[in-house]
Design a protein around this motif. Structure first.
Motif, mmCIF file in Angstrom:
data_model
loop_
_atom_site.group_PDB
_atom_site.id
_atom_site.type_symbol
_atom_site.label_atom_id
_atom_site.label_comp_id
_atom_site.label_asym_id
_atom_site.label_seq_id
_atom_site.Cartn_x
_atom_site.Cartn_y
_atom_site.Cartn_z
ATOM 1 N N PHE A 77 0.744 -1.227 0.080
ATOM 2 C CA PHE A 77 0.181 0.024 -0.009
ATOM 3 C C PHE A 77 0.823 1.189 0.082
ATOM 4 O O PHE A 77 1.141 1.871 1.119
ATOM 5 C CB PHE A 77 -0.991 -0.070 1.282
ATOM 6 N N PRO A 78 1.683 1.574 -1.246
ATOM 7 C CA PRO A 78 2.372 2.820 -1.112
ATOM 8 C C PRO A 78 1.712 4.104 -0.944
ATOM 9 O O PRO A 78 0.818 4.435 -1.718
ATOM 10 C CB PRO A 78 3.144 2.575 -2.427
ATOM 11 N N ILE A 79 2.301 5.037 -0.159
ATOM 12 C CA ILE A 79 1.584 6.282 -0.109
ATOM 13 C C ILE A 79 2.071 7.175 -0.983
ATOM 14 O O ILE A 79 1.232 8.256 -1.334
ATOM 15 C CB ILE A 79 2.129 6.712 1.212
ATOM 16 N N GLU A 80 3.194 6.824 -1.935
ATOM 17 C CA GLU A 80 3.548 7.617 -3.024
ATOM 18 C C GLU A 80 2.447 7.658 -4.085
ATOM 19 O O GLU A 80 2.727 8.609 -5.009
ATOM 20 C CB GLU A 80 4.691 7.007 -3.635
ATOM 21 N N SER A 81 1.537 6.757 -4.138
ATOM 22 C CA SER A 81 0.459 6.687 -5.078
ATOM 23 C C SER A 81 -0.432 7.971 -5.084
ATOM 24 O O SER A 81 -1.239 8.580 -5.973
ATOM 25 C CB SER A 81 -0.474 5.394 -4.930
ATOM 26 N N GLY A 82 -0.471 8.583 -3.610
ATOM 27 C CA GLY A 82 -1.341 9.835 -3.590
ATOM 28 C C GLY A 82 -2.940 9.382 -3.489
ATOM 29 O O GLY A 82 -3.579 10.477 -2.978
ATOM 30 N N LEU A 83 -3.221 8.098 -3.562
ATOM 31 C CA LEU A 83 -4.695 7.722 -3.244
ATOM 32 C C LEU A 83 -5.030 7.603 -1.933
ATOM 33 O O LEU A 83 -4.287 7.055 -1.024
ATOM 34 C CB LEU A 83 -4.719 6.490 -4.055
ATOM 35 N N ILE A 84 -6.211 8.077 -1.313
ATOM 36 C CA ILE A 84 -6.356 8.125 0.007
ATOM 37 C C ILE A 84 -6.555 6.722 0.541
ATOM 38 O O ILE A 84 -6.255 6.509 1.616
ATOM 39 C CB ILE A 84 -7.803 9.140 0.374
ATOM 40 N N PRO A 233 0.114 30.315 -3.579
ATOM 41 C CA PRO A 233 -0.049 30.782 -5.010
ATOM 42 C C PRO A 233 -1.460 30.730 -5.440
ATOM 43 O O PRO A 233 -2.225 29.654 -5.054
ATOM 44 C CB PRO A 233 0.871 30.049 -5.635
ATOM 45 N N GLU A 234 -1.882 31.791 -6.231
ATOM 46 C CA GLU A 234 -3.199 31.507 -6.683
ATOM 47 C C GLU A 234 -3.546 30.313 -7.566
ATOM 48 O O GLU A 234 -4.611 29.794 -7.527
ATOM 49 C CB GLU A 234 -3.584 32.900 -7.475
ATOM 50 N N SER A 235 -2.705 29.899 -8.271
ATOM 51 C CA SER A 235 -2.801 28.855 -9.254
ATOM 52 C C SER A 235 -3.021 27.647 -8.394
ATOM 53 O O SER A 235 -3.010 26.568 -9.000
ATOM 54 C CB SER A 235 -1.781 28.750 -10.428
ATOM 55 N N LEU A 236 -2.553 27.515 -7.131
ATOM 56 C CA LEU A 236 -2.609 26.238 -6.386
ATOM 57 C C LEU A 236 -3.940 25.628 -6.420
ATOM 58 O O LEU A 236 -3.779 24.364 -6.436
ATOM 59 C CB LEU A 236 -2.028 26.493 -5.117
ATOM 60 N N ALA A 237 -4.845 26.270 -6.344
ATOM 61 C CA ALA A 237 -6.148 25.934 -6.293
ATOM 62 C C ALA A 237 -6.674 24.890 -7.541
ATOM 63 O O ALA A 237 -7.344 24.321 -7.455
ATOM 64 C CB ALA A 237 -7.223 27.309 -6.152
ATOM 65 N N SER A 240 -5.223 19.097 -8.116
ATOM 66 C CA SER A 240 -6.059 18.168 -7.287
ATOM 67 C C SER A 240 -4.943 17.427 -6.275
ATOM 68 O O SER A 240 -3.574 17.919 -6.478
ATOM 69 C CB SER A 240 -6.593 17.046 -8.252
ATOM 70 N N HIS A 241 -5.404 16.846 -5.336
ATOM 71 C CA HIS A 241 -4.433 15.994 -4.428
ATOM 72 C C HIS A 241 -3.676 15.100 -5.285
ATOM 73 O O HIS A 241 -2.514 14.851 -4.791
ATOM 74 C CB HIS A 241 -5.292 15.334 -3.349
ATOM 75 N N GLU A 242 -4.428 14.363 -6.266
ATOM 76 C CA GLU A 242 -3.620 13.387 -7.211
ATOM 77 C C GLU A 242 -2.544 14.091 -7.980
ATOM 78 O O GLU A 242 -1.388 13.460 -8.082
ATOM 79 C CB GLU A 242 -4.414 12.749 -8.002
ATOM 80 N N GLU A 243 -2.575 15.444 -8.305
ATOM 81 C CA GLU A 243 -1.713 16.184 -8.906
ATOM 82 C C GLU A 243 -0.665 16.642 -7.995
ATOM 83 O O GLU A 243 0.201 17.320 -8.551
ATOM 84 C CB GLU A 243 -2.193 17.156 -9.810
ATOM 85 N N GLY A 244 -0.671 16.445 -6.784
ATOM 86 C CA GLY A 244 0.674 16.930 -5.820
ATOM 87 C C GLY A 244 0.187 18.187 -5.050
ATOM 88 O O GLY A 244 1.080 19.021 -4.835
ATOM 89 N N TYR A 245 -1.103 18.449 -5.002
ATOM 90 C CA TYR A 245 -1.610 19.813 -4.134
ATOM 91 C C TYR A 245 -0.732 19.861 -3.059
ATOM 92 O O TYR A 245 -0.363 21.282 -2.319
ATOM 93 C CB TYR A 245 -3.097 19.919 -4.126
ATOM 94 N N LEU A 246 -0.822 19.025 -2.044
ATOM 95 C CA LEU A 246 -0.401 19.014 -0.721
ATOM 96 C C LEU A 246 1.061 19.270 -0.782
ATOM 97 O O LEU A 246 1.700 20.133 0.082
ATOM 98 C CB LEU A 246 -0.635 17.773 0.188
#
Length: 359
Positions: A77-84, A233-237, A240-246
């Motif tokens: 269950f790799p956390i690198e996948s970004g899936l919750i 940054p304004e463009s951060l919104a 998505s979380h899958e795209e590396g938001y955090l």
């Protein structure tokens, strides 16, 4: 010598304790000694002893299996996948594996001491400690007696399973350290280079400063004197979380403050990094990366709540107290044609802890 007609002497001679008055007894208290020794079932029944030994080393082997499962869960269950789903399963199954491994060691050790080790009572006399040969010989004998009573050297299955369980229990923690510095891959080419990874954020020339977490752009005219605003940054919104938001937010978070322009002490090469007394600094502490978000309006100091590092906002966020080794990186800012605060560029140095090797 008291006079023979002294009334005090007569009173002493005629005094008797009242029936309800307790009188101290000078006779020593009888030592009850140790109670009679009660044999355990394992002492009386060889079958029970064999069953207890089997239970103990089975628990130790169970601990080894749980440690191996914790390592397997880290891979499955790799956390690198970004899936919750993977993140939750990773935390759940690794935690269960480590908990079971340690619990099995604890229960096995307690059962070993209660059911298998010798439980004969003995009295150890106290004596002065001397560094003589006899004392050393007695110490060696004490260890030998302890080994004999515990059966550590004699009960091979218990000893080997315990050593294996203790070694295996460390393995999940060692494996988890891998996540602190993941290797690079075609999808994440900078993952193996923390300096490069922390040298670039989402801030680019013309990127508007926005409120965290709403993403609403900030006008310079809306900032009051003494205010402190959490900024992204304004463009951060748009991420998505899958795209590396955090991940991107963790590097790009900024604290925006407004002071009187004459309160700022700026070197010549940074005089244009602020706008009308408004300055922006990275919120990531240069000690171990905690969020620096406590602003003292009167002293113009920023405080890290983790280890109490303090930074002076009026003088380039330099360190004035605490373990941080370098100032907070400053984000060069200005305003656009519509009066919104924008970045002039990215940070000119890596953000985050200073323990990384830096160029």
């Amino acid at each position: 010598m008291a006079h023979e007609d002294d009334p005090l002497e007569h009173e002493r001679a005629s005094w008797k304790p009242s029936p309800g008055l307790a009188v101290a007894v000078t006779d020593p208290v009888h030592n009850p000694d140790l109670p009679p020794h009660r044999e355990r079932m394992t002492d009386k029944d060889p079958v029970a002893m064999t069953r207890a030994v089997r239970t103990v080393y089975t628990l130790f082997y169970l601990s080894i299996a749980a440690s191996i499962w914790a390592i397997a869960a880290y891979v499955l269950f790799p956390i690198e996948s970004g899936l919750i789903v993977d993140i939750r399963a990773n935390n759940l199954f690794i935690g269960l594996g480590i908990a079971l491994a340690l619990l099995a060691i604890g229960i096995g050790a307690i059962h070993w001491s209660k059911a298998i080790m010798s439980d004969k009572e003995f009295i150890e006399p106290r004596h002065a400690t001397r560094g003589r040969d006899s004392v050393r010989e007695a110490s060696v004998k004490a260890f030998a007696d302890a080994n004999e009573e515990s059966g550590f050297g004699r009960r091979v299955m218990i000893r080997n399973s315990l050593i294996g369980a203790l070694v295996a229990s460390i393995a999940p923690g060692i494996v988890l350290f891998r996540g602190l510095a993941p290797h690079s891959s075609p999808e994440h080419p900078l993952a193996g280079d923390p300096v490069a990874l922390l040298s670039h954020t989402m801030w680019t020339e013309g990127e508007r400063l926005a409120h965290d977490p709403t993403g609403k752009p900030i006008r310079a005219a809306d900032l009051t004197l003494g205010s402190a605003v959490h900024v992204i940054p304004e463009s951060l919104a748009e991420l998505s979380h899958e795209e590396g938001y955090l991940e991107e937010k963790a590097k790009a978070i900024v604290l925006l403050m407004r002071l009187l322009p004459e309160q700022l002490i700026e070197p010549d090469d940074r005089k244009d990094w602020s706008y009308n007394g408004i300055v922006a600094y990275s919120k990531v502490c240069t000690h171990v990366g905690c969020p620096v978000a406590l602003y003292e309006q009167q002293t113009h100091h920023l405080l890290c709540p983790c280890h109490q590092s303090q930074f002076d906002v009026t003088e380039g966020a330099k360190v004035i107290f605490g373990p941080a080794a370098r100032p907070l990186p400053q984000l060069p800012i200005t305003v656009d044609d519509e009066g919104y605060l924008v970045a002039q560029s990215d940070f000119t140095e890596p953000v985050g802890p200073s323990f990384w090797e830096r160029h």
